[in-house]
Design a protein around this motif. Structure first.
Motif: not given
Length: 214
Positions: A53-70
């Protein structure tokens, strides 16, 4: 034809068992023409191995922390503009302050819109068999990459991103829609990149990809 090891039913022209990897025969069936298909061709045509069976492992997206440098860079530019306005206070200072104000609004507004697009316009889901990539806010496109098609997984981090634990993942695959997929701003980037690579290896191993190429 049944596999002599696990008794799973296999196509008559199969050389290996898709369930246990047992070699079934050593030659191309009588009457076959053209070059013998590789294990990759046969397994892709056969689809996923049975009873998995197909197993769900992870779901995510862009993290707000990635914009700190900007945000830090935008703050430095804004402060520099204010300092320049103070140092060059001349009869036309009003025009300078207008330029600084409009520039700051455009800079911060553009960064905010860019953040909204990355944060809410992209999402990812990893299962034991595929990586799903969704793009768009008002309208949305969904692309799927079979993990068995993934050839290479790497990740990159800037100095600030290393301190924050975020980064960019690059996936090279034989998928025609996303042969080079770049996933930006992923939190715990090292763990997620290793997870994708391990799922790729496990799926190929599960389908018997470790057996010699014909």
């Amino acid at each position: 034809m049944n596999c002599p090891s696990c008794q799973a039913e296999m196509p008559a022209d199969a050389l290996f068992c898709a369930k246990c990897g047992q070699r079934l025969n050593d030659s191309v069936p009588t009457g076959a023409t053209g070059p013998a298909p590789t294990p990759m061709d046969r397994l892709k045509g056969r689809g996923a191995a049975p009873d998995e069976p197909e197993t769900h492992l992870w779901a995510g997206g862009f993290s707000p922390k990635a914009m700190i440098g900007h945000w830090l860079l935008a703050a430095l530019v804004t402060v520099a503009g204010i300092i320049a306005g103070v140092l060059f206070a001349i009869p036309t200072a009003g025009a300078i302050w207008l330029f600084v104000g409009l520039g700051s609004v455009a800079l911060w507004g553009g960064l905010f819109l860019y953040y909204l697009y990355l944060r809410f316009g992209m999402s990812y889901e990893l299962t034991s068999q595929r990586l799903v990539h969704k793009v768009g806010i008002l309208s949305q496109s969904t692309n799927r990459i079979e993990v068995i098609d993934v050839d290479d997984v790497s990740y990159h981090q800037t100095f600030i991103e290393r301190m924050l634990g975020v980064g960019t993942i690059k996936i090279l695959s034989t998928d025609t829609s996303d042969p080079k997929l770049v996933i930006r701003g992923i939190d715990e980037v090292k763990r997620i990149a290793n997870m994708i690579d391990n799922v790729r290896r496990d799926e190929r191993r599960r389908r018997g990809m470790y057996i010699e190429t014909v």
